[in-house]
Design an enzyme around this catalytic site. Structure first.
Site, PDB file in Angstrom:
ATOM      1  N   GLY A 192       0.765  -1.196   0.197  1.00 36.74           N
ATOM      2  CA  GLY A 192       0.084   0.040  -0.081  1.00 36.74           C
ATOM      3  C   GLY A 192       0.957   1.309   0.130  1.00 36.74           C
ATOM      4  O   GLY A 192       1.614   1.472   0.911  1.00 36.74           O
ATOM      5  N   ALA A 216      -6.117  10.550   7.648  1.00 39.95           N
ATOM      6  CA  ALA A 216      -4.703  10.588   7.265  1.00 39.95           C
ATOM      7  C   ALA A 216      -3.682  10.476   8.373  1.00 39.95           C
ATOM      8  O   ALA A 216      -2.640   9.786   8.536  1.00 39.95           O
ATOM      9  CB  ALA A 216      -4.481  11.543   6.403  1.00 39.95           C
ATOM     10  N   GLU A 257     -18.466  18.047   1.913  1.00 39.16           N
ATOM     11  CA  GLU A 257     -17.756  18.546   0.906  1.00 39.16           C
ATOM     12  C   GLU A 257     -18.349  18.455  -0.502  1.00 39.16           C
ATOM     13  O   GLU A 257     -18.252  19.203  -1.516  1.00 39.16           O
ATOM     14  CB  GLU A 257     -16.212  18.375   1.206  1.00 39.16           C
ATOM     15  CG  GLU A 257     -15.768  18.813   2.125  1.00 39.16           C
ATOM     16  CD  GLU A 257     -14.340  18.220   2.647  1.00 39.16           C
ATOM     17  OE1 GLU A 257     -13.863  18.975   3.436  1.00 39.16           O
ATOM     18  OE2 GLU A 257     -13.920  17.355   2.070  1.00 39.16           O
ATOM     19  N   GLY A 280      -0.238   4.388  -0.018  1.00 39.76           N
ATOM     20  CA  GLY A 280      -1.149   5.626   0.521  1.00 39.76           C
ATOM     21  C   GLY A 280      -0.551   6.400   1.598  1.00 39.76           C
ATOM     22  O   GLY A 280       0.656   6.524   1.549  1.00 39.76           O
TER      23      GLY A 280
END
Ligand SMILES: Cc1cc2nc3c(=O)[nH]c(=O)nc-3n(C[C@H](O)[C@H](O)[C@H](O)COP(=O)(O)OP(=O)(O)OC[C@H]3O[C@@H](n4cnc5c(N)ncnc54)[C@H](O)[C@@H]3O)c2cc1C
Length: 441
Positions: free
Chosen positions: A19, A326, A178, A21
Site C-alpha cells: 500500500g 490520514a 464537501e 497511501g
C-alpha cells in the site's frame, strides 16, 4: 518465485510494505537509507490524495493534481524498490505475499492497504450508487454528473428532467458535506453559464445523514454551523433518516419518504480492505485487522498493520478503533517503522498513542469549519486554513502548484475548470457503473 533485482542482495532484512497511501509513503520516508531492503507494493502506480477526490468529481481539479507516481518517490532511494502488483493473499506460515506478478517472501510485512466503501451489504445500492474512494470513482462520478446535465436538456418530461437534476449524497461526514457543497456550487456557477437551456433553480442537492447531526466527529457548534451554511447555499439537509433502498431511480428513506434522483453518491461508510489468507479471528469491527498497541497482528509479531485497515485493540480512549483519517495512518507508520527497527535490534517496542491535532471540513467558497487545540474556527479564516493545509499535505511541488493554479482559476472565474465527460457509459443501465469501475480498478 520472482527474483530480486541486483540491488537487493539479501544482506539486510526484507520488509514488504503493501500500500502506497498515506501510511505507505511515511514508511518509505522512515526506511530510507536504513539497513533494510524494502519492497513497496501497490496495485496502482500512484499515490492518491483522497481528501481532494470530491474536487476531482466536481471538475475543480484534474487527476494529475492529486495523484503522484510511486516510482518517482522510491526511484532514487537505493534500499527501496517499487512493484506494481495486487497482493492477492498473505501466507503467514511461509512468510510470503502472493501477487498477480509473483510471490514475494518477507522478514517483516506491513499491511497498509487502506479501506473500501462500505455499502453494508446492500447489493442494489452498491451496483447503482457512486462511491468516492479512488481516482476512478471520482472520474466516473464527474462524467455522470455532467452527463446528467446533458440528459436533462433532452428530457421528455419535467419529471424526468428533475430526476436527472437531483443529486443525493448519503453520509454527513466531511466527504459528504464537501461533495454536497461542491455540487451546489455547480448549480450556482456552472449550470447558468454552460447549460443555459436549463433552469438552474431546478437542480437540487440533498444530503442525508442517519444520525441527528452532520460532522459528528466535531463539536455540536461546528456541526450546526456546517448545516446552516449548507442550507443557506441551497442544500437540503435531512437528519435522522437512513436510505433503505434504491430502485429505478427512487430512493426510499426510513421515514417513508421517496426521493426521485438518478444520482446517489454514497459516503456513508468505509471498511478495512486487505488481501485474502488472513484468518477470520484476526478481523474486528468495520472489517479492520486487529493489532496490539505496538501495531503487530495478533499472534504474528512479524506482521504489522497500519492506517485505515488497522484496529488497535486495548486503547481505552478509542475502544471502537481510531478514526480512519490520514494523520492516524502517518503516525502509525512512524511507530511501526520504529518498532520494526527496534525488534530487529532487540530493543523495546513503543506503544502507539494517537495525537489528535484536530479536524476540519470545507463547505464552499469562504465557508469551512475547523477545530484544533481547543479552538473552533469557521468562515473565511477556516476556509483559508483548510486550503493552506491541504496544499501543504499534497505530495510534490508540481502537484501543489497545479492545484493552487486551479483553485485560483476557479476562485476568480467562479468556474469548475475541468468539465470533461471522459466516459459515456457510466450509467446506461443498472450495474453499468460497477462494471466500468471493476474494469478500471
Ligand atoms: C473522499 C475522501 C476524503 C477524505 N478526506 C480526508 C480528510 O479531509 N482528512 C483526513 O485526514 N482524511 C481524509 N480521508 C481519509 C484518508 O484519506 C485515509 O484515512 C487515508 O488515506 C488512509 O491511509 P492508508 O495509508 O491507510 O490507506 P490509503 O491511503 O487508502 O492507501 C492504501 C493503498 O493500498 C493500495 N492497496 C490496497 N489493497 C491492495 C492490494 N491488495 N495490493 C496492492 N495494493 C493495495 C491502494 O491502491 C492504496 O494505494 C478521506 C478519504 C476519502 C475517501
Amino acid at each position: 518465485m520472482m527474483k530480486f533485482s541486483a540491488r537487493f542482495e539479501g544482506r539486510f532484512p526484507h520488509v514488504i510494505v503493501v500500500g502506497g497511501g498515506f501510511a505507505g509513503l511515511e514508511l518509505v520516508r522512515q526506511f530510507k537509507n536504513q539497513p533494510f531492503e524494502v519492497t513497496l507494493i501497490d496495485k496502482q502506480n500512484f499515490h492518491t490524495f483522497q481528501p481532494l477526490l470530491y474536487q476531482l468529481a466536481s471538475g475543480g481539479i484534474g487527476p494529475d493534481g492529486i495523484a503522484y507516481p510511486l516510482r518517482k518517490i522510491v526511484g532514487v532511494i537505493p534500499n527501496i524498490r517499487f512493484r506494481m502488483a495486487e497482493v492477492q493473499s498473505v501466507d503467514l506460515v511461509q512468510k510470503c505475499v502472493k501477487t498477480n506478478v509473483g510471490t514475494f517472501p518477507y522478514d517483516y510485512l506491513i499491511l497498509a492497504t487502506g479501506a473500501a466503501t462500505h455499502f453494508f451489504g446492500n447489493k442494489a445500492i452498491e451496483a447503482q450508487a457512486f462511491g468516492l474512494k479512488s481516482i476512478q470513482d471520482a472520474l466516473a462520478l464527474r462524467s455522470s454528473i455532467l452527463l446528467r446535465f446533458e440528459k436533462a436538456i433532452n428530457a421528455s418530461s419535467k419529471d424526468e428532467r428533475l430526476s436527472h437534476l437531483h443529486f443525493v449524497v448519503v453520509g454527513g461526514g466531511p466527504t459528504g458535506v464537501e461533495t454536497a457543497g461542491a455540487l451546489i456550487e455547480m448549480k450556482q456557477h456552472v449550470l447558468p453559464v454552460d447549460y443555459r437551456e436549463l433552469d438552474a433553480s431546478e437542480m437540487k442537492v440533498t444530503l442525508i445523514e442517519a444520525s441527528p447531526r452532520i460532522l459528528a466527529a466535531m463539536s455540536p457548534t461546528s456541526s450546526e454551523r456546517a448545516r446552516l451554511d449548507l442550507e443557506q447555499m441551497g442544500v437540503e439537509v435531512k437528519l435522522g433518516v437512513a436510505v433503505q433502498s434504491y430502485q429505478s431511480g427512487v430512493i426510499r428513506l426510513s421515514d417513508g419518504e421517496n426521493l426521485k434522483a438518478e444520482t446517489l453518491i454514497w459516503s456513508a461508510g468505509v471498511k478495512g480492505a486487505f488481501p485474502e489468507g488472513l484468518d477470520a479471528s484476526l478481523v474486528g469491527k468495520s472489517n479492520r485487522l486487529m493489532v496490539n498497541r505496538y501495531l503487530q497482528l495478533q499472534s504474528h509479531h512479524d506482521v504489522w498493520v497500519v492506517g485505515d485497515v488497522a484496529l488497535v485493540v486495548g486503547d481505552e480512549q478509542y475502544p471502537n478503533g481510531h478514526p480512519m483519517v490520514a494523520p492516524v495512518a502517518v503516525q502509525q507508520a512512524k511507530i511501526a517503522a520504529f518498532n520494526i527497527k527496534s525488534q530487529a535490534n532487540g530493543k523495546p517496542l513503543r506503544a502507539f498513542k494517537y495525537r489528535d491535532n484536530g479536524s476540519m471540513a470545507t463547505i464552499g467558497r469562504h465557508k469551512a469549519v475547523m477545530e484544533a487545540m481547543g479552538f473552533k474556527l469557521s468562515g473565511i479564516l477556516a476556509w483559508l486554513g483548510w486550503m493552506f493545509l491541504h496544499l501543504m499535505l499534497l505530495v510534490g511541488f508540481r502537484n501543489r502548484l497545479i492545484v493552487f493554479i486551479n483553485w485560483m482559476w476557479n476562485y476568480f472565474s467562479y468556474q469548475r475548470a475541468i468539465r470533461l465527460i471522459t466516459r459515456q457509459d457510466v450509467f446506461t443501465g443498472q450495474n453499468q457503473k460497477s462494471a466500468y469501475q471493476n474494469e478500471n480498478q
